[in-house]
Design a protein around this motif. Structure first.
Motif, PDB file in Angstrom:
ATOM      1  N   LEU A 129     -20.199   1.062  -7.827  1.00 46.37           N
ATOM      2  CA  LEU A 129     -21.097   1.462  -6.739  1.00 46.37           C
ATOM      3  C   LEU A 129     -20.334   2.414  -5.813  1.00 46.37           C
ATOM      4  N   PRO A 130     -21.038   3.304  -5.115  1.00 47.25           N
ATOM      5  CA  PRO A 130     -20.342   4.311  -4.294  1.00 47.25           C
ATOM      6  C   PRO A 130     -19.273   3.752  -3.351  1.00 47.25           C
ATOM      7  N   ASP A 131     -19.551   2.659  -2.641  1.00 51.47           N
ATOM      8  CA  ASP A 131     -18.545   2.115  -1.717  1.00 51.47           C
ATOM      9  C   ASP A 131     -17.338   1.566  -2.475  1.00 51.47           C
ATOM     10  N   GLN A 132     -17.566   1.005  -3.663  1.00 52.33           N
ATOM     11  CA  GLN A 132     -16.468   0.504  -4.484  1.00 52.33           C
ATOM     12  C   GLN A 132     -15.629   1.657  -5.027  1.00 52.33           C
ATOM     13  N   LEU A 133     -16.299   2.716  -5.467  1.00 56.65           N
ATOM     14  CA  LEU A 133     -15.582   3.896  -5.953  1.00 56.65           C
ATOM     15  C   LEU A 133     -14.702   4.462  -4.853  1.00 56.65           C
ATOM     16  N   GLU A 134     -15.276   4.614  -3.672  1.00 50.03           N
ATOM     17  CA  GLU A 134     -14.520   5.171  -2.554  1.00 50.03           C
ATOM     18  C   GLU A 134     -13.286   4.326  -2.249  1.00 50.03           C
ATOM     19  N   HIS A 135     -13.462   3.010  -2.222  1.00 48.90           N
ATOM     20  CA  HIS A 135     -12.335   2.108  -1.947  1.00 48.90           C
ATOM     21  C   HIS A 135     -11.231   2.285  -2.994  1.00 48.90           C
ATOM     22  N   ARG A 136     -11.598   2.319  -4.262  1.00 48.84           N
ATOM     23  CA  ARG A 136     -10.618   2.434  -5.346  1.00 48.84           C
ATOM     24  C   ARG A 136      -9.914   3.792  -5.312  1.00 48.84           C
ATOM     25  N   ILE A 137     -10.656   4.841  -4.970  1.00 46.12           N
ATOM     26  CA  ILE A 137     -10.053   6.176  -4.881  1.00 46.12           C
ATOM     27  C   ILE A 137      -9.101   6.246  -3.689  1.00 46.12           C
ATOM     28  N   ARG A 138      -9.509   5.688  -2.563  1.00 44.82           N
ATOM     29  CA  ARG A 138      -8.621   5.669  -1.373  1.00 44.82           C
ATOM     30  C   ARG A 138      -7.323   4.913  -1.670  1.00 44.82           C
ATOM     31  N   GLU A 139      -7.419   3.796  -2.388  1.00 47.92           N
ATOM     32  CA  GLU A 139      -6.222   3.037  -2.765  1.00 47.92           C
ATOM     33  C   GLU A 139      -5.288   3.883  -3.631  1.00 47.92           C
ATOM     34  N   ALA A 140      -5.848   4.557  -4.629  1.00 49.47           N
ATOM     35  CA  ALA A 140      -5.037   5.398  -5.517  1.00 49.47           C
ATOM     36  C   ALA A 140      -4.400   6.545  -4.740  1.00 49.47           C
ATOM     37  N   TRP A 141      -5.158   7.115  -3.806  1.00 49.64           N
ATOM     38  CA  TRP A 141      -4.633   8.219  -2.999  1.00 49.64           C
ATOM     39  C   TRP A 141      -3.466   7.722  -2.126  1.00 49.64           C
ATOM     40  N   GLN A 142      -3.631   6.535  -1.518  1.00 51.31           N
ATOM     41  CA  GLN A 142      -2.555   5.970  -0.677  1.00 51.31           C
ATOM     42  C   GLN A 142      -1.303   5.734  -1.504  1.00 51.31           C
ATOM     43  N   GLU A 143      -1.462   5.208  -2.707  1.00 53.47           N
ATOM     44  CA  GLU A 143      -0.314   4.980  -3.597  1.00 53.47           C
ATOM     45  C   GLU A 143       0.376   6.293  -3.922  1.00 53.47           C
ATOM     46  N   LEU A 144      -0.400   7.327  -4.198  1.00 54.16           N
ATOM     47  CA  LEU A 144       0.156   8.640  -4.527  1.00 54.16           C
ATOM     48  C   LEU A 144       0.914   9.219  -3.340  1.00 54.16           C
ATOM     49  N   VAL A 145       0.318   9.155  -2.161  1.00 49.29           N
ATOM     50  CA  VAL A 145       0.946   9.690  -0.954  1.00 49.29           C
ATOM     51  C   VAL A 145       2.223   8.905  -0.632  1.00 49.29           C
ATOM     52  N   SER A 146       2.163   7.573  -0.747  1.00 46.25           N
ATOM     53  CA  SER A 146       3.340   6.733  -0.484  1.00 46.25           C
ATOM     54  C   SER A 146       4.459   7.034  -1.463  1.00 46.25           C
ATOM     55  N   ALA A 147       4.109   7.193  -2.736  1.00 42.73           N
ATOM     56  CA  ALA A 147       5.113   7.475  -3.756  1.00 42.73           C
ATOM     57  C   ALA A 147       5.781   8.827  -3.529  1.00 42.73           C
ATOM     58  N   SER A 148       5.005   9.835  -3.101  1.00 43.76           N
ATOM     59  CA  SER A 148       5.604  11.156  -2.898  1.00 43.76           C
ATOM     60  C   SER A 148       6.418  11.216  -1.608  1.00 43.76           C
ATOM     61  N   ALA A 149       6.164  10.285  -0.676  1.00 43.51           N
ATOM     62  CA  ALA A 149       6.934  10.265   0.572  1.00 43.51           C
ATOM     63  C   ALA A 149       8.242   9.506   0.394  1.00 43.51           C
ATOM     64  N   SER A 150       8.330   8.642  -0.625  1.00 44.65           N
ATOM     65  CA  SER A 150       9.535   7.859  -0.873  1.00 44.65           C
ATOM     66  C   SER A 150      10.582   8.719  -1.580  1.00 44.65           C
ATOM     67  N   PRO A 151      11.862   8.428  -1.369  1.00 43.89           N
ATOM     68  CA  PRO A 151      12.905   9.172  -2.070  1.00 43.89           C
ATOM     69  C   PRO A 151      12.764   9.034  -3.573  1.00 43.89           C
ATOM     70  N   ARG A 152      12.901  10.138  -4.281  1.00 48.02           N
ATOM     71  CA  ARG A 152      12.821  10.193  -5.743  1.00 48.02           C
ATOM     72  C   ARG A 152      11.523   9.630  -6.297  1.00 48.02           C
ATOM     73  N   GLY A 153      10.468   9.627  -5.499  1.00 48.42           N
ATOM     74  CA  GLY A 153       9.171   9.175  -5.975  1.00 48.42           C
ATOM     75  C   GLY A 153       9.083   7.673  -6.182  1.00 48.42           C
ATOM     76  N   VAL A 154      10.088   6.904  -5.668  1.00 52.91           N
ATOM     77  CA  VAL A 154      10.067   5.451  -5.817  1.00 52.91           C
ATOM     78  C   VAL A 154       9.120   4.894  -4.781  1.00 52.91           C
ATOM     79  N   GLN A 155       8.219   4.039  -5.201  1.00 56.08           N
ATOM     80  CA  GLN A 155       7.225   3.487  -4.283  1.00 56.08           C
ATOM     81  C   GLN A 155       7.864   2.478  -3.344  1.00 56.08           C
ATOM     82  N   ALA A 156       7.537   2.610  -2.068  1.00 52.88           N
ATOM     83  CA  ALA A 156       8.039   1.678  -1.059  1.00 52.88           C
ATOM     84  C   ALA A 156       7.357   0.335  -1.218  1.00 52.88           C
TER      85      ALA A 156
END
Length: 173
Positions: free
Chosen positions: A145-172
């Motif tokens: 459902l649209p709200d579920q899709l949005e939630h899952r996409i936001r989670e993936a985006w946060q993981e991507l942003v967090s991983a790229s902000a960490s040294p050597r792409g290691v997730q915090a």
């Protein structure tokens, strides 16, 4: 379009009522195997196959994401896909089909063969039996459902942003 194609073609219709524009009297023939960018955004691109295009448009509005109506699973519009992948950091495939072996898997194969290193989130039906229910209930169970899709996409985006902000792409942690 299927009638104009010189070989076999499969047209998949949604269960229940379809959502979309009025049907013109003179139906145009779509370019065979070609996707269409419906909304241009940045960072996130939602590649929708079939009826999830409507949900993708809703979600994209709040995310500022690109929406691509993939239109065809076979042949996949590889040229369009690779162009979109080159302009975005996260690609999200959305389909009302099993994720395993589905359209999203085909997208992954094209990207991998091209050596394209972009994060991909494949959303669709789980690889298990879904009980008989209304279309909305089944989509809710699958997280589509649209709200579920949005939630899952936001989670993936946060993981991507967090991983790229960490040294050597290691997730915090």
């Amino acid at each position: 379009t299927a009638l104009q194609h010189p070989g076999p073609a499969l047209v998949r219709y949604p269960r229940g009522n379809g959502v979309g524009a009025e049907v013109p009297e003179d139906l145009p023939t779509l370019p065979w195997g070609r996707a269409e960018t419906v909304v241009e955004g940045k960072d996130i691109a939602i590649l929708a196959f079939g009826t999830p295009v409507q949900s993708a448009l809703q979600v994209a509005e709040s995310l500022g994401a690109t929406v691509v109506n993939m239109r065809f699973v076979k042949p996949l519009d590889e040229e369009h896909l690779l162009a979109v992948a080159g302009r975005h950091r996260l690609l999200v495939t959305v389909e009302e089909n099993a994720v395993m072996g589905g359209a999203g898997s085909a997208v992954n194969e094209v990207l991998q063969a091209a050596g394209c290193e972009v994060r991909v989130l494949n959303l669709g039906l789980p690889d298990r039996y879904i009980e008989q229910a209304t279309q909305t209930e089944q989509l809710a169970e699958a997280g589509l459902l649209p709200d579920q899709l949005e939630h899952r996409i936001r989670e993936a985006w946060q993981e991507l942003v967090s991983a790229s902000a960490s040294p050597r792409g290691v997730q915090a942690s």
